[in-house]
Motif scaffolding. Sequence first.
Motif: not given
Length: 159
Positions: A112-120, A145-155
């Motif tokens: 499990p690596y840190p995951v960042v989704f583009d804010a779009s 997706l955010l929950k399962v990957t423990n991801g976040k949104l960022a520009d």
Amino acid sequence: MAKEAKTNAMRMLDRQKVKYEAFPYECDEFIDGLHSADLIGAPYEQSFKTLVMEGKSGGYYVFVVPIEKEVDRKAAAKAVGEKAVDMIHVKDILKITGYVRGGCSPLGMKKPYPVVFDASAGGFEEIYVSGGRVGLTLKVPLAALLKVTNGKLADITMK
């Protein structure tokens, strides 16, 4: 009709009881995200590619960006608290993620690596991501997706 072989990404979603739609398509080798989206009729702005980068610290990070955009490495580094990030070598993708080029999903990697989704991505209820092999795209609710990957949104894309 043969049952679709589950990928790690699909198994991960199934374990979390996340509803998703799978879109298999014919493809023998790597094709870019635009061609993948065309093959399944997915809107470009809702279709995302998965990029794996290494930080100065030696840690790995997963960035999920629109298929038509490029990652802004400075913004991506800032989003994960690194001084800088660089793309990993294509030859290392399988070793690091468990996936091959063109089939790299933000879900179900070896670790499990840190995951960042583009804010779009925040503008959509569901987005399209790789299903974990070449020739498979998944349409998944962003919140899941955010929950399962423990991801976040960022520009994190170039303007």
